[in-house]
Write an enzyme that holds these catalytic residues in place. Structure first.
Site, short mmCIF file in Angstrom:
data_model
loop_
_atom_site.label_atom_id
_atom_site.label_comp_id
_atom_site.label_asym_id
_atom_site.label_seq_id
_atom_site.Cartn_x
_atom_site.Cartn_y
_atom_site.Cartn_z
N LEU A 53 0.81 -1.22 0.00
CA LEU A 53 0.00 0.00 0.00
C LEU A 53 0.85 1.27 0.00
O LEU A 53 0.34 2.36 0.29
CB LEU A 53 -0.95 0.00 1.21
CG LEU A 53 -1.91 -1.18 1.29
CD1 LEU A 53 -2.74 -1.10 2.56
CD2 LEU A 53 -2.82 -1.24 0.06
N SER A 71 3.46 2.12 1.98
CA SER A 71 3.77 2.67 3.29
C SER A 71 5.18 3.26 3.33
O SER A 71 5.40 4.31 3.96
CB SER A 71 3.61 1.60 4.38
OG SER A 71 4.47 0.50 4.14
N SER A 72 6.14 2.63 2.67
CA SER A 72 7.51 3.15 2.69
C SER A 72 7.61 4.45 1.90
O SER A 72 8.36 5.36 2.28
CB SER A 72 8.50 2.12 2.14
OG SER A 72 8.29 1.90 0.75
N ASP A 115 5.04 4.97 -6.48
CA ASP A 115 4.50 5.11 -5.13
C ASP A 115 4.79 6.48 -4.54
O ASP A 115 3.90 7.14 -3.98
CB ASP A 115 5.07 4.03 -4.21
CG ASP A 115 4.49 2.66 -4.50
OD1 ASP A 115 3.85 2.48 -5.54
OD2 ASP A 115 4.69 1.74 -3.67
#
Length: 378
Positions: free
Chosen positions: A143, A145-146, A204
């Site tokens: 998702l 997150s990083s 991302d």
């Protein structure tokens, strides 16, 4: 160097479609998820830099004087220097991390230290800071997150060092940065992602920076301006998966299909579908299963939601991980609650949320909800 407390947030992401096709030059559509990572930066005068990650139970403290003596000549290579393996090994030693550090927790510390040294190197002395990062996003679930973490760290450090403007300088409650500043935040966040992942696509961190929706194909990204407001049910099967192995499996199957087509003289394709709705989600999921990236847990998720008249598909690499369920406007609340209860009964975690969320933002403490304020100690 700014002296006030800074509060920053950035969204996670989900892939609506194209999670494996993108590897082969086709289009993927990624959207910002309205589950966010929050960072609070507090300037200090104790000669320490501390990083607290309560979600994973880590708190690390460095001595500024020790960091000041570190040879950071390699950071002078351009405005946004790219970390090399040799440089990261040096930073591991400074951070007190083992040489074979590969876990997400250790790499998160390493990414922070790299961004702190690289961004703050222009200050007369390295600043003493206390930073806490708390997230609504489960780590390692595909998702983003990083990326949200790297975006928050980059935005907070750049703002504190006055390398970008402070969006709340006019005393607003929520603000974002101008386009040029967002580009700078995104570039630095990408370097943080490189520390954690090695060779990320950049999707991302871009979605987390700008929010909304992003079309990605062969390294080129463009924002979609007219994304419909969509509510989704996000479900984490909590089944771990290997993205690398799943991508390799799809490539192997694709080669076999191409060989068959060449021998038989076949052609054509699946065609292009317009729009994004329930039936298209079902078709997408069937295709992904045919590619070998499904999983019994994802099948169970789809069966449970289908029993309540809802449509689901996996998001990300597959083989476990997360799935998304479309919640169409006007859907009866009873159906949603029944589906959530059934999914929880399967041992899954689920969240009712939306997509197309705003990108990285600066907040006043009063603009965020009480549970987040409490988690951050505000």
């Amino acid at each position: 160097m700014l002296s006030e407390v800074l509060l920053v947030s950035a969204p996670g992401k989900v892939i609506l479609h194209g999670e494996h096709a993108v590897v082969h030059g086709k289009v993927a559509l990624a959207v910002a998820l309205n589950l966010r990572t929050f960072l609070v930066l507090r300037p200090q005068s104790n000669g320490k830099v501390s990083l607290n990650l309560p979600n994973v139970g880590i708190k690390q403290v460095w001595d500024v004087a020790t960091l000041q003596l570190l040879d950071t000549g390699f950071l002078e290579q351009g405005d946004v220097p790219a970390p090399t393996l040799e440089q990261l090994e040096k930073l591991k030693k400074v951070a007190g991390l083992p040489r074979d550090c590969v876990g997400n927790e250790g790499l998160s510390l390493l990414a922070f230290l790299y961004l702190y040294l690289a961004i703050c190197r222009k200050q007369r002395t390295l600043p003493s800071l206390d930073i806490m990062v708390w997230s609504e996003l489960p780590p390692g679930a595909g998702l983003g997150s990083s990326a949200a973490y790297s975006v928050c760290v980059a935005a907070a450090l750049l703002t504190a060092c006055e390398e970008v403007t402070n969006p709340l300088k006019d005393r607003g409650s929520i603000g974002s940065w101008p386009e040029e500043d967002l580009k700078s935040i995104n570039k630095w966040a990408y370097e943080g992602e490189r520390v954690i992942h090695g060779n990320p696509s950049g999707v991302d961190n871009s979605v987390s920076t700008w929010g909304g929706a992003l079309r990605y194909q062969q390294g080129k990204m463009s924002s979609l301006k007219r994304l419909p407001a969509l509510q989704i049910l996000l479900t984490n099967t909590k089944v771990p998966r290997s993205t690398k192995a799943l991508v390799a499996g799809v490539r192997s199957r694709l080669i076999k299909v191409l060989l068959v087509l060449c021998v038989s003289g076949g052609g054509g394709g699946t065609g292009k579908s317009q729009g994004w709705g329930g039936e298209l989600m079902d078709m997408n999921q069937h295709h992904l299963n045919a590619l070998g990236v499904g999983h019994a847990s994802l099948d169970q998720l789809c069966q449970v939601t289908a029993a309540h008249g809802l449509h689901s598909k996996l998001t990300g690499a597959g083989g476990g991980g997360c799935g998304i369920t479309l919640l169409k406007p006007g859907l009866e609340r009873a159906k949603v609650e029944a589906a959530k209860q059934a999914l929880t009964g399967c041992g899954f975690d689920c969240w009712e949320t939306s997509i197309g969320a705003p990108g990285v933002s600066m907040h006043s403490a009063t603009s965020i909800e009480d549970p987040v304020r409490q988690a951050l100690g505000l």
